[in-house]
Design an enzyme around this catalytic site. Structure first.
Site, short mmCIF file in Angstrom:
data_model
loop_
_atom_site.label_atom_id
_atom_site.label_comp_id
_atom_site.label_asym_id
_atom_site.label_seq_id
_atom_site.Cartn_x
_atom_site.Cartn_y
_atom_site.Cartn_z
N ARG A 157 26.27 -43.33 -8.04
CA ARG A 157 24.62 -42.64 -8.35
C ARG A 157 24.73 -41.72 -9.26
NH1 ARG A 157 25.14 -38.06 -3.62
NH2 ARG A 157 25.82 -36.48 -5.11
N LYS A 172 33.70 -39.47 -16.98
CA LYS A 172 35.00 -39.05 -16.66
C LYS A 172 35.57 -38.44 -15.29
CE LYS A 172 36.58 -35.36 -16.08
NZ LYS A 172 37.55 -35.55 -14.88
N ALA A 174 37.24 -37.35 -11.54
CA ALA A 174 37.95 -36.65 -11.14
C ALA A 174 39.91 -37.67 -11.35
CB ALA A 174 38.36 -35.64 -9.58
N GLY A 226 30.35 -31.76 -8.49
CA GLY A 226 31.60 -30.69 -8.74
C GLY A 226 31.38 -29.42 -7.88
N SER A 227 31.89 -28.81 -8.40
CA SER A 227 32.21 -27.23 -7.93
C SER A 227 31.50 -26.27 -8.71
CB SER A 227 33.29 -25.98 -8.01
OG SER A 227 33.94 -26.78 -9.13
N GLU A 248 24.55 -31.28 -9.56
CA GLU A 248 24.96 -31.60 -8.22
C GLU A 248 26.37 -30.33 -7.77
OE1 GLU A 248 23.18 -32.96 -5.81
OE2 GLU A 248 22.08 -34.42 -7.56
N LEU A 249 26.41 -29.19 -7.13
CA LEU A 249 27.23 -28.39 -6.87
C LEU A 249 27.36 -28.34 -5.46
CD1 LEU A 249 25.44 -26.24 -9.83
CD2 LEU A 249 26.75 -28.12 -10.39
N ARG A 276 32.89 -35.99 8.73
CA ARG A 276 32.73 -37.55 7.27
C ARG A 276 33.45 -36.60 6.42
NH1 ARG A 276 28.14 -37.75 3.43
NH2 ARG A 276 27.89 -39.93 3.06
N CYS A 282 30.20 -32.42 0.11
CA CYS A 282 29.65 -31.24 -0.18
C CYS A 282 28.76 -30.76 0.86
CB CYS A 282 28.89 -31.36 -1.64
SG CYS A 282 28.16 -33.04 -1.25
N GLU A 379 33.13 -22.88 0.38
CA GLU A 379 32.99 -24.18 1.04
C GLU A 379 34.06 -24.36 1.82
OE1 GLU A 379 31.85 -26.48 -2.70
OE2 GLU A 379 30.86 -27.37 -1.26
P1 NAP Z 1 35.34 -29.45 -9.79
O1 NAP Z 1 36.58 -28.79 -9.22
O2 NAP Z 1 34.49 -28.76 -10.28
O3 NAP Z 1 35.88 -31.10 -10.79
C1 NAP Z 1 35.19 -31.60 -10.56
C2 NAP Z 1 35.33 -32.74 -11.84
O4 NAP Z 1 34.58 -31.80 -12.99
C3 NAP Z 1 36.79 -32.88 -11.81
O5 NAP Z 1 36.43 -34.78 -12.64
C4 NAP Z 1 37.44 -32.15 -12.83
O6 NAP Z 1 38.41 -32.64 -13.47
C5 NAP Z 1 36.20 -31.69 -13.78
N1 NAP Z 1 36.40 -30.58 -14.31
C6 NAP Z 1 36.72 -29.01 -13.41
N2 NAP Z 1 37.55 -28.48 -14.63
C7 NAP Z 1 36.67 -28.63 -15.76
C8 NAP Z 1 35.95 -28.38 -17.08
N3 NAP Z 1 36.52 -26.97 -17.13
N4 NAP Z 1 34.82 -29.00 -17.98
C9 NAP Z 1 34.54 -30.35 -17.53
N5 NAP Z 1 35.27 -30.40 -16.07
C10 NAP Z 1 36.05 -29.82 -15.49
O7 NAP Z 1 35.40 -30.35 -8.11
P2 NAP Z 1 36.14 -31.12 -7.22
O8 NAP Z 1 37.33 -30.30 -6.37
O9 NAP Z 1 36.77 -32.23 -7.82
O10 NAP Z 1 35.03 -31.50 -5.99
C11 NAP Z 1 34.98 -30.53 -5.42
C12 NAP Z 1 33.38 -30.21 -5.87
O11 NAP Z 1 32.27 -31.23 -6.01
C13 NAP Z 1 32.77 -29.05 -3.84
O12 NAP Z 1 32.01 -27.95 -4.14
C14 NAP Z 1 31.64 -29.94 -3.35
O13 NAP Z 1 31.29 -29.67 -2.59
C15 NAP Z 1 31.02 -30.61 -5.09
N6 NAP Z 1 30.67 -31.70 -4.63
C16 NAP Z 1 29.15 -31.71 -4.89
C17 NAP Z 1 27.94 -32.77 -4.56
C18 NAP Z 1 26.63 -32.90 -4.66
O14 NAP Z 1 26.48 -33.93 -4.46
N7 NAP Z 1 26.04 -31.15 -4.04
C19 NAP Z 1 29.14 -33.80 -4.39
C20 NAP Z 1 30.27 -33.90 -4.49
C21 NAP Z 1 30.38 -32.87 -4.00
P3 NAP Z 1 39.93 -32.69 -12.97
O15 NAP Z 1 39.37 -33.43 -11.73
O16 NAP Z 1 40.75 -33.38 -13.78
O17 NAP Z 1 40.34 -31.10 -12.62
#
Ligand code: NAP
Length: 475
Positions: A157, A172, A174, A226-227, A248-249, A276, A282, A379
């Protein structure tokens, strides 16, 4: 398969020589080890992307389009093996993984089609003195950061529109799911992406690696999924060099069922919106608001369907719900459910973490959830449906909007005018009316409030990777 970093078209070990393990969420066992990129590797990737930038930006759009089209075809041909890989490292059921591969590949097809629609604008200035010409140019080097829940689709995407626009990228992924990202890199290279245009740097020190790239003035764009918590940190870091951002959070989707809805259709939609990806989306319905007269029947029907789901290893063909991705995620789901139960909620089905290996949580339906329960604020990211009752349209809208998030909402009603009214009143970037699924590569996906900034997919998704340049011309 390749497990090194992908930089400048080559598979290379981390400069530190370090590697990290990738686990199978069904067993907790190690399935592979991957090169652990550090800051120096990330900067080498920026170097490669910057060097490849001018060549890719001036590559004819038709050629860029055909590379993306080829990547779509390769992904489609290899969908079974890609689905197995996703399931292996993410844990999701194969049926969900297959759905993800199709969805992910569609971004390459869609943006292959968008790549050749390079529109601009021309107008006469209101004074009549000159013409206003607007051309679109690629933003430049993009850092793409993706989550583990859709390891293929969140990458395509971003890569699809970036490449269509003429940008070069460093992905980069996850650290729980780097294998799928590396498989994507191999497919893109095979599809004809020139060296340096796509670079992939898995890392266990994501914070340091992404910060190092954002400090490099050659990086012009950050697209993050991500978050909200991490998104906030990255927005602040991106501000230092005034880097263009798309965010996209997190979400906290309301699923609203009015008493005039067709109840069986609402239950079908709820199963999709909730289950799903095993709830790890998210867009997952996080709060079920059901109008009082039909609430008991809805809960009963939903619980029946949830309790019939087959839970097991994602890679088993019979499985409908796989394990959650890791220990932290399953522990968080367990805590949220315990909190709701302690506050007076009742588990109609599920509600208790099983003993044994793997990161499993059973499909769960909760009723009587107190309004202040954390499960309605955060969430859940798991297979748990908390149900709250309401009376009347105004209360439904008030409850739906009572969150800092605004990604997506679902509304079930037999009255389309009400569906439209409520959709307009709900603060969300997307609404599904009588549908439990909104994601579509051809539609603009994204949130408002603390769910993000910008859109992915559709035509809007391409614009995120283009700058408008205005040229004032006399002729
Ligand atoms: P996350 O912890 O925020 O991590 C997302 C990405 O950021 C990973 O690649 C992670 O690497 C990296 N990351 C973590 N800490 C970082 C930092 N301090 N600086 C830079 N990069 C960093 O989220 P997640 O747990 O992987 O995914 C779940 C979240 O994504 C949920 O909140 C979900 O709602 C959201 N999400 C949103 C959408 C949307 O389109 N709105 C779609 C899918 C998911 P590491 O894996 O090494 O920690």
């Amino acid at each position: 398969m390749e497990t090194d970093l992908f930089i400048a078209g080559k598979w290379v070990p981390a400069s530190s020589g370090n590697r990290f393990d990738v686990l199978d969420p069904a067993t907790g066992d190690t399935v592979a080890s991957v090169a652990d990129g550090g800051e120096a590797d990330a900067i080498a990737a920026v170097e490669a992307a910057a060097a490849a930038g001018p060549g890719w930006a001036s590559t004819p759009p038709r050629v860029r389009s055909e590379v993306l089209r080829k990547a779509f075809e390769l992904m489609t041909e290899r969908s079974s093996e890609l689905a197995k890989l996703i399931s292996l490292e993410n844990g999701k059921a194969l049926v969900d993984a297959k759905g993800e591969v199709t969805y992910a590949a569609e971004f390459f097809r869609w943006f292959a089609e968008e790549a050749v629609r390079g529109e601009g604008a021309i107008a006469t200035a209101p004074s009549g003195a000159n013409r206003i010409l607007v051309v679109r140019q690629p933003v430049g080097v993009c850092v793409l950061v993706t989550p583990w829940n859709f390891p293929a689709a969140m990458a395509t995407r971003k890569i699809g529109p970036a490449l269509a626009a003429g940008c070069t990228v460093i992905l980069k992924p996850a650290s729980d799911t780097p294998l799928t990202a590396l498989a994507m890199a191999a497919i893109l290279a095979e599809a004809g992406v020139p060296e340096g245009v796509v670079n992939v740097v898995p890392s266990r020190s994501s914070g340091k690696v992404v910060s190092a790239m954002l400090r490099d003035a050659r990086v012009r764009k950050l697209s993050f999924t991500g978050s909200t918590e991490v998104g906030r940190i990255l927005l602040a870091q991106a501000a230092e060099n005034v880097v263009n951002t798309s965010m996209e959070l997190g979400g906290n989707a309301p699923f609203v069922v009015f008493a005039d809805a067709e109840l069986d259709a609402a239950v079908d939609g709820a199963m999709i919106a909730k289950m799903r990806n095993g709830g790890e989306a998210c867009t997952a319905a996080n709060r079920f608001f059901v109008e009082e007269p039909v609430a008991a029947e809805f809960a009963r029907k939903l619980a029946q369907r949830m309790s019939a789901l087959v839970v097991g290893p994602g890679t088993d063909e019979k499985t409908q719900v796989g394990p959650l991705v890791n220990e932290d995620t399953v522990a968080k789901v367990d805590d949220l459910v315990k909190g709701a139960l302690d506050g007076g909620a009742e588990a109609v089905t599920g509600g208790r973490r099983p003993e044994g290996p793997g990161f499993y949580y059973p499909p769960t339906v909760l009723t009587g959830v107190p309004a202040d329960a954390p499960i309605l604020r955060q969430e859940i990211f798991g297979p748990v449906a908390p149900i709250v009752t309401f009376t009347g349209e105004a209360e439904a809208v008030r409850l739906a909007n009572d969150t800092e998030y605004g990604l997506v909402a679902y509304v079930y009603t037999g009255d389309l005018a009400r569906g439209m009214r409520v959709s307009e009143a709900i603060e969300a970037g997307m609404v599904g009316i009588n549908r439990g699924l909104v994601s579509d590569p051809a539609a603009p996906f994204g949130g408002v409030k603390q769910s993000g900034i910008g859109r992915e997919g559709g035509h809007d998704g391409l614009l995120e990777y283009l700058e408008s340049k205005y040229i004032a011309v006399n002729w």
